[in-house]
Design a protein around this motif. Structure first.
Motif, PDB file in Angstrom:
ATOM      1  N   PRO A 191      40.728  31.880  66.779  1.00 54.76           N
ATOM      2  CA  PRO A 191      41.062  31.084  67.926  1.00 54.76           C
ATOM      3  C   PRO A 191      41.717  31.924  68.983  1.00 54.76           C
ATOM      4  O   PRO A 191      42.919  31.933  69.133  1.00 54.76           O
ATOM      5  N   GLY A 192      40.939  32.604  69.720  1.00 53.57           N
ATOM      6  CA  GLY A 192      41.454  33.335  70.867  1.00 53.57           C
ATOM      7  C   GLY A 192      40.987  32.667  72.136  1.00 53.57           C
ATOM      8  O   GLY A 192      40.303  31.663  72.121  1.00 53.57           O
ATOM      9  N   GLY A 193      41.372  33.151  73.258  1.00 53.10           N
ATOM     10  CA  GLY A 193      40.929  32.592  74.538  1.00 53.10           C
ATOM     11  C   GLY A 193      41.929  31.612  75.098  1.00 53.10           C
ATOM     12  O   GLY A 193      43.097  31.615  74.766  1.00 53.10           O
ATOM     13  N   LEU A 194      41.464  30.743  75.930  1.00 50.84           N
ATOM     14  CA  LEU A 194      42.332  29.785  76.616  1.00 50.84           C
ATOM     15  C   LEU A 194      42.706  28.649  75.689  1.00 50.84           C
ATOM     16  O   LEU A 194      41.921  28.218  74.869  1.00 50.84           O
ATOM     17  N   SER A 195      43.917  28.130  75.868  1.00 51.48           N
ATOM     18  CA  SER A 195      44.366  27.016  75.034  1.00 51.48           C
ATOM     19  C   SER A 195      44.871  25.895  75.920  1.00 51.48           C
ATOM     20  O   SER A 195      45.144  26.102  77.093  1.00 51.48           O
ATOM     21  N   GLY A 196      45.041  24.730  75.339  1.00 53.85           N
ATOM     22  CA  GLY A 196      45.597  23.600  76.080  1.00 53.85           C
ATOM     23  C   GLY A 196      44.577  22.866  76.908  1.00 53.85           C
ATOM     24  O   GLY A 196      44.943  22.073  77.753  1.00 53.85           O
ATOM     25  N   GLY A 197      43.316  23.094  76.733  1.00 59.08           N
ATOM     26  CA  GLY A 197      42.294  22.437  77.510  1.00 59.08           C
ATOM     27  C   GLY A 197      41.970  21.059  77.005  1.00 59.08           C
ATOM     28  O   GLY A 197      41.371  20.269  77.707  1.00 59.08           O
ATOM     29  N   GLY A 198      42.346  20.726  75.788  1.00 58.76           N
ATOM     30  CA  GLY A 198      42.051  19.419  75.242  1.00 58.76           C
ATOM     31  C   GLY A 198      40.641  19.293  74.734  1.00 58.76           C
ATOM     32  O   GLY A 198      40.180  18.208  74.449  1.00 58.76           O
ATOM     33  N   ASP A 199      39.929  20.372  74.592  1.00 57.33           N
ATOM     34  CA  ASP A 199      38.543  20.338  74.111  1.00 57.33           C
ATOM     35  C   ASP A 199      38.496  20.862  72.687  1.00 57.33           C
ATOM     36  O   ASP A 199      37.956  21.929  72.407  1.00 57.33           O
ATOM     37  N   GLU A 200      39.071  20.101  71.754  1.00 53.53           N
ATOM     38  CA  GLU A 200      39.147  20.560  70.366  1.00 53.53           C
ATOM     39  C   GLU A 200      37.790  20.509  69.680  1.00 53.53           C
ATOM     40  O   GLU A 200      37.532  21.245  68.738  1.00 53.53           O
ATOM     41  N   ARG A 227      34.860  21.251  70.921  1.00 57.50           N
ATOM     42  CA  ARG A 227      33.932  22.274  71.389  1.00 57.50           C
ATOM     43  C   ARG A 227      34.463  23.651  70.995  1.00 57.50           C
ATOM     44  O   ARG A 227      35.589  23.998  71.377  1.00 57.50           O
ATOM     45  N   PRO A 228      33.690  24.420  70.266  1.00 61.38           N
ATOM     46  CA  PRO A 228      34.166  25.764  69.907  1.00 61.38           C
ATOM     47  C   PRO A 228      34.184  26.654  71.144  1.00 61.38           C
ATOM     48  O   PRO A 228      33.307  26.553  72.005  1.00 61.38           O
ATOM     49  N   GLU A 229      35.231  27.465  71.249  1.00 64.08           N
ATOM     50  CA  GLU A 229      35.342  28.350  72.405  1.00 64.08           C
ATOM     51  C   GLU A 229      34.426  29.548  72.216  1.00 64.08           C
ATOM     52  O   GLU A 229      34.340  30.111  71.120  1.00 64.08           O
ATOM     53  N   LYS A 230      33.748  29.912  73.252  1.00 63.84           N
ATOM     54  CA  LYS A 230      32.845  31.052  73.199  1.00 63.84           C
ATOM     55  C   LYS A 230      33.341  32.080  74.180  1.00 63.84           C
ATOM     56  O   LYS A 230      33.765  31.747  75.284  1.00 63.84           O
ATOM     57  N   LYS A 231      33.262  33.307  73.763  1.00 66.30           N
ATOM     58  CA  LYS A 231      33.592  34.402  74.673  1.00 66.30           C
ATOM     59  C   LYS A 231      32.292  34.847  75.328  1.00 66.30           C
ATOM     60  O   LYS A 231      31.273  35.009  74.665  1.00 66.30           O
ATOM     61  N   LEU A 232      32.363  34.994  76.646  1.00 71.51           N
ATOM     62  CA  LEU A 232      31.168  35.388  77.383  1.00 71.51           C
ATOM     63  C   LEU A 232      31.149  36.892  77.562  1.00 71.51           C
ATOM     64  O   LEU A 232      32.176  37.517  77.801  1.00 71.51           O
ATOM     65  N   GLU A 277      26.694  37.009  81.409  1.00 68.44           N
ATOM     66  CA  GLU A 277      26.224  35.841  80.687  1.00 68.44           C
ATOM     67  C   GLU A 277      26.714  34.576  81.398  1.00 68.44           C
ATOM     68  O   GLU A 277      27.817  34.537  81.921  1.00 68.44           O
ATOM     69  N   LEU A 278      25.904  33.535  81.422  1.00 65.37           N
ATOM     70  CA  LEU A 278      26.274  32.280  82.060  1.00 65.37           C
ATOM     71  C   LEU A 278      26.695  31.267  81.002  1.00 65.37           C
ATOM     72  O   LEU A 278      26.081  31.198  79.923  1.00 65.37           O
ATOM     73  N   LEU A 279      27.717  30.476  81.320  1.00 66.05           N
ATOM     74  CA  LEU A 279      28.190  29.430  80.416  1.00 66.05           C
ATOM     75  C   LEU A 279      27.352  28.181  80.629  1.00 66.05           C
ATOM     76  O   LEU A 279      27.222  27.695  81.758  1.00 66.05           O
TER      77      LEU A 279
END
Length: 179
Positions: free
Chosen positions: A1-10, A12-17, A21-23
């Motif tokens: 679990p790296g990257g941004l936190s506190g987004g409230g999107d539990e 959805r798995p966070e992906k590193k771009l 690469e486009l999200l």
């Protein structure tokens, strides 16, 4: 679990771009969570609209005003040049005494529409019960309307003077009271 936190999107798995690469975002999922979208805003129950009263009413009594209830007012102008420039203090005057009406009590004579000062009322109007300008008959005090004076924040707006004066001195800071 790296990257941004506190987004409230539990869910959805966070992906590193990687660079370049486009999200890819699922817009349908975002619309479901959006509170300002039309589909998700709560709506109030339709309320019954009341009919709006469009009649003009008297501000004092609340009764319905009719055109025949209105009185035309004939103000006497003291300085026409000042009046043409947009008015000013003392532009209107008493029809009888020609004194400017600034903060004095003025009255309207209903039958003629003439405006006079209240100080002139007893001497000229009530004596003969006639308008001194147009000579129309005044039936009584119901034919005399007091006009409301304009309000001001200045304390001495109507030329009142103090009748008694007294000297107020501080007992602690005044050299004359110290011996």
């Amino acid at each position: 679990p790296g990257g941004l936190s506190g987004g409230g999107d539990e869910d959805r798995p966070e992906k590193k771009l990687r660079q370049g690469e486009l999200l890819v975002v699922d817009k349908a999922k975002l619309r479901e969570k959006s509170f300002w979208a039309k589909n998700n805003t709560p709506s109030a129950a339709p309320a019954e609209l009341k009919k709006v009263d469009t009649t003009t009413r008297c501000p004092m009594s609340g009764k319905k005003l009719r055109a025949k209830d209105l009185i035309s007012v004939k103000f006497e102008v003291t300085d026409q040049k000042l009046m043409d420039q947009g008015g000013g203090r003392g532009v209107f005057c008493c029809a009888v005494s020609k004194h400017p009406i600034t903060h004095q009590q003025a009255v309207l004579l209903k039958p003629s529409g003439v405006v006079v000062l209240e100080s002139v009322l007893a001497d000229c109007v009530y004596k003969d019960m006639r308008c001194p300008i147009t000579n129309k008959t005044i039936k009584g005090k119901e034919d005399v309307l007091k006009l409301q004076t304009g309000g001001t924040g200045f304390a001495a707006h109507n030329e009142t003077q103090a009748k008694s004066f007294s000297l107020i001195r501080s007992m602690t800071g005044d050299a004359r009271t110290q011996s």
